[in-house]
Write a protein that holds these residues in place. Structure first.
Motif, mmCIF file in Angstrom:
data_model
loop_
_atom_site.group_PDB
_atom_site.id
_atom_site.type_symbol
_atom_site.label_atom_id
_atom_site.label_comp_id
_atom_site.label_asym_id
_atom_site.label_seq_id
_atom_site.Cartn_x
_atom_site.Cartn_y
_atom_site.Cartn_z
ATOM 1 N N TYR A 41 24.680 10.148 5.251
ATOM 2 C CA TYR A 41 24.921 9.218 4.147
ATOM 3 C C TYR A 41 24.886 7.785 4.672
ATOM 4 O O TYR A 41 25.829 7.301 5.294
ATOM 5 C CB TYR A 41 26.259 9.487 3.476
ATOM 6 C CG TYR A 41 26.387 10.821 2.780
ATOM 7 C CD1 TYR A 41 25.282 11.636 2.541
ATOM 8 C CD2 TYR A 41 27.629 11.276 2.352
ATOM 9 C CE1 TYR A 41 25.406 12.856 1.911
ATOM 10 C CE2 TYR A 41 27.762 12.503 1.706
ATOM 11 C CZ TYR A 41 26.653 13.283 1.493
ATOM 12 O OH TYR A 41 26.796 14.501 0.861
ATOM 13 N N SER B 4 28.521 5.755 5.648
ATOM 14 C CA SER B 4 29.630 6.295 4.857
ATOM 15 C C SER B 4 30.779 6.716 5.763
ATOM 16 O O SER B 4 31.943 6.390 5.506
ATOM 17 C CB SER B 4 29.151 7.486 4.016
ATOM 18 O OG SER B 4 30.229 8.081 3.333
ATOM 19 N N THR C 37 32.994 16.667 6.402
ATOM 20 C CA THR C 37 31.716 16.030 6.698
ATOM 21 C C THR C 37 30.680 17.107 6.979
ATOM 22 O O THR C 37 31.003 18.299 7.028
ATOM 23 C CB THR C 37 31.833 15.014 7.844
ATOM 24 O OG1 THR C 37 30.641 14.206 7.878
ATOM 25 C CG2 THR C 37 32.022 15.684 9.199
ATOM 26 N N GLY D 51 26.967 4.992 1.266
ATOM 27 C CA GLY D 51 25.807 4.785 2.122
ATOM 28 C C GLY D 51 24.665 4.060 1.446
ATOM 29 O O GLY D 51 23.630 3.815 2.074
ATOM 30 N N THR E 212 32.139 13.435 3.020
ATOM 31 C CA THR E 212 31.102 12.539 3.518
ATOM 32 C C THR E 212 30.082 13.358 4.313
ATOM 33 O O THR E 212 30.088 14.585 4.271
ATOM 34 C CB THR E 212 31.730 11.397 4.348
ATOM 35 O OG1 THR E 212 30.700 10.486 4.743
ATOM 36 C CG2 THR E 212 32.471 11.908 5.565
ATOM 37 N N LEU F 114 22.822 5.088 -1.285
ATOM 38 C CA LEU F 114 21.739 5.889 -1.846
ATOM 39 C C LEU F 114 21.539 5.632 -3.336
ATOM 40 O O LEU F 114 20.423 5.711 -3.852
ATOM 41 C CB LEU F 114 22.011 7.379 -1.617
ATOM 42 C CG LEU F 114 20.871 8.330 -1.996
ATOM 43 C CD1 LEU F 114 19.663 8.102 -1.098
ATOM 44 C CD2 LEU F 114 21.314 9.785 -1.911
ATOM 45 N N GLY G 275 31.151 11.426 -7.195
ATOM 46 C CA GLY G 275 30.962 10.284 -6.303
ATOM 47 C C GLY G 275 30.882 8.980 -7.070
ATOM 48 O O GLY G 275 30.401 8.934 -8.204
ATOM 49 N N ARG H 10 31.042 4.383 -6.062
ATOM 50 C CA ARG H 10 31.318 3.354 -5.060
ATOM 51 C C ARG H 10 32.253 2.287 -5.602
ATOM 52 O O ARG H 10 32.517 1.301 -4.922
ATOM 53 C CB ARG H 10 30.024 2.721 -4.555
ATOM 54 C CG ARG H 10 29.152 2.082 -5.629
ATOM 55 C CD ARG H 10 27.841 1.594 -5.026
ATOM 56 N NE ARG H 10 27.001 0.908 -5.978
ATOM 57 C CZ ARG H 10 26.125 1.500 -6.782
ATOM 58 N NH1 ARG H 10 25.991 2.811 -6.729
ATOM 59 N NH2 ARG H 10 25.392 0.807 -7.633
ATOM 60 N N CYS I 111 31.611 10.699 -1.049
ATOM 61 C CA CYS I 111 31.404 9.365 -0.470
ATOM 62 C C CYS I 111 29.933 9.053 -0.188
ATOM 63 O O CYS I 111 29.628 8.158 0.604
ATOM 64 C CB CYS I 111 32.226 9.237 0.809
ATOM 65 S SG CYS I 111 34.011 9.434 0.540
ATOM 66 N N LEU I 112 29.033 9.773 -0.842
ATOM 67 C CA LEU I 112 27.603 9.527 -0.670
ATOM 68 C C LEU I 112 27.236 8.095 -1.030
ATOM 69 O O LEU I 112 26.460 7.435 -0.329
ATOM 70 C CB LEU I 112 26.817 10.510 -1.540
ATOM 71 C CG LEU I 112 25.322 10.291 -1.699
ATOM 72 C CD1 LEU I 112 24.604 10.434 -0.369
ATOM 73 C CD2 LEU I 112 24.740 11.265 -2.721
ATOM 74 N N SER I 113 27.797 7.572 -2.134
ATOM 75 C CA SER I 113 27.412 6.244 -2.612
ATOM 76 C C SER I 113 27.755 5.137 -1.627
ATOM 77 O O SER I 113 27.160 4.058 -1.672
ATOM 78 C CB SER I 113 28.096 5.956 -3.952
ATOM 79 O OG SER I 113 27.665 6.859 -4.944
ATOM 80 N N HIS J 207 24.733 21.117 6.364
ATOM 81 C CA HIS J 207 24.272 20.447 5.143
ATOM 82 C C HIS J 207 23.197 21.263 4.443
ATOM 83 O O HIS J 207 23.064 21.200 3.211
ATOM 84 C CB HIS J 207 23.739 19.062 5.513
ATOM 85 C CG HIS J 207 23.938 18.039 4.460
ATOM 86 N ND1 HIS J 207 24.067 16.705 4.732
ATOM 87 C CD2 HIS J 207 24.021 18.132 3.111
ATOM 88 C CE1 HIS J 207 24.233 16.031 3.610
ATOM 89 N NE2 HIS J 207 24.191 16.871 2.612
#
Length: 327
Positions: A56, A61, A80, A24, A52, A26, A275, A277, A20-22, A121
Motif C-alpha cells: 500500500y 501506509s 499486514t 498509500g 495494512t 491508491l 477504508g 483517508r 489503511c489502503l487509502s 496477500h
C-alpha cells in the motif's frame, strides 16, 4: 463499538476495523497528516483493528501507521500482508525467504517486534498451500506473528491450509455488490473458527456517503479499470444505488452505515474493514455496529439490491489473474 473475536484463539477487536489502503494514495492524493487524523478519529470511535500491507503505497501506509503508533502510544491489533511483488512483471511470491524478508520490513516500518495477523496477500498458484502454511506456522511459533491469514482465496485453499495450522482469518472482497463469498467461503470460515474479513464492504466507495462519480476519478486511478465503474455499466449500477440511498435516508442512516450494518448482520465472525483517508468520511459509518436491522429491513435491502444486481465484474481481466476462483 461492539467487539468480535479475530478467529478462534485470537484477540477481541472492534466489530469494524479500518482498512489503511487509502493512506498509500491508491484512491487519490493524500497527506500523512490527513491519515494520522483519520487514525485518531478511528481510535476515538472505538476502532481497535487496523489493516495494512507492504504494497500500500510501497510501504507508505505501514510507515504512517508506524508513526501513529509511535507518537500516540496506542496498542491496536495490527494486520499486514505480503506476497505481491510490484513492477512491470507483477508476480506473487509465497516463498519462505520472501515472506520472512517482507515481514521484517513491515515490522521495521510499523516500529513493532511482532504483528497480530500476517496474511499472504494472494496465493502463488504454483506453490502448494501446505508449504505456505508451514512457513507461516513457523512464524507463529517464533513469536513474529500472532496468527496468519490469506486473501482472495477459495474455500478449498482454506481447508488445505487449516489442516496444517489453523487459519486465523480470511480476507476477501464482500459487500452488497460482491456476494461470491456466500457460496461457501463464509460458511467454511464459520465452521473452522476462522474470522472472515470483508474488504471493500462499501463497494469501492459506491455505497459511500456521497454518490460517486467515476468521471471525476483521477486518470489511471484503480477504480477506472474496474468494469462496474465503466461508462456502460455505471449508469445501471447508479440507479440501483440511488434507490438504496433513498431507503437509508428514510431510516435516518447514511448509505455507508446501512451497507456496513448489512455486512455485520451476515455472521458474528465477520469483521469488515472499510477504508478511508479522512476522519469526515469515517464518521459516516463508524457507528454501524450499533444498528440493528429488522426482518423488514433485510427484506427491503434484498429487494433493492438483490444477489447479482451489479452490472460488470469486480475486476478486469488483468486484476483478476491472481484471485482464486471457485464458482
Amino acid at each position: 463499538m461492539q467487539q468480535r473475536q479475530l478467529g478462534a484463539g485470537g484477540p477481541m477487536v472492534s466489530a469494524i476495523g479500518l482498512g489503511c489502503l487509502s493512506f498509500g494514495g491508491l484512491f487519490g492524493a493524500t497527506t500523512d497528516d490527513e491519515s494520522l487524523r483519520c487514525l485518531d478519529a478511528a481510535w476515538d470511535h472505538g476502532i481497535t483493528f487496523l489493516d495494512t500491507a507492504n504494497i500500500y503505497g510501497v510501504g507508505r501506509s505501514e510507515t504512517v501507521v508506524g508513526e501513529w503508533l509511535r507518537t500516540r502510544k496506542r496498542r491496536p491489533v495490527i494486520a499486514t500482508k505480503a506476497s505481491i511483488v510490484p513492477g512491470p512483471a507483477r508476480r506473487i511470491d509465497n516463498s519462505a525467504p520472501h515472506l520472512r524478508a517482507e515481514l521484517e520490513g513491515s515490522l521495521r516500518r510499523l516500529g513493532i517486534d511482532h504483528v497480530d495477523l500476517f496474511y499472504i496477500h494472494r496465493h502463488e498458484a504454483a506453490r502448494p498451500i501446505e508449504e505456505v502454511a508451514e512457513t507461516l506456522a513457523a512464524l507463529v511459533r517464533e513469536g513474529k506473528i500472532g496468527g496468519y491469514g490469506m486473501s482472495e482465496v477459495a474455500p478449498y485453499t482454506l481447508e488445505r491450509a487449516h489442516a496444517v495450522h489453523p487459519v486465523r482469518a480470511i480476507q476477501n472482497e464482500y459487500s452488497l455488490w460482491t456476494r461470491q463469498p456466500e457460496l461457501g467461503l463464509i460458511q467454511r470460515c464459520a465452521a473452522l473458527g476462522t474470522a472472515f474479513i470483508p474488504f471493500s464492504p462499501l463497494a469501492r466507495g459506491a455505497l459511500g456517503h456521497t454518490m460517486l462519480d467515476p468521471a471525476t476519478l483521477t486518470p489511471g486511478e484503480f477504480r477506472t479499470q474496474i468494469p462496474r465503474f465503466s461508462a456502460e455499466n455505471w449508469p445501471r449500477n447508479k440507479a440501483r444505488i440511488e434507490a438504496f440511498r433513498a431507503y437509508a435516508a428514510d431510516r435516518g442512516l447514511s448509505p455507508a452505515a446501512l451497507a456496513l450494518a448489512w455486512v455485520l448482520a451476515q455472521g458474528h465472525h465477520l469483521i469488515p474493514i472499510p477504508g478511508t483517508r479522512t476522519a469526515a468520511h469515517l464518521a459516516h459509518w463508524a457507528g454501524a455496529s450499533d444498528i440493528t436491522l429488522s426482518p423488514e429491513d433485510q427484506s427491503e435491502i434484498a429487494r433493492l439490491l438483490p444477489i447479482g444486481w451489479a452490472f460488470g465484474d469486480r475486476y478486469d481481466d488483468d486484476q483478476a489473474t491472481t484471485v482464486e476462483r471457485y464458482c
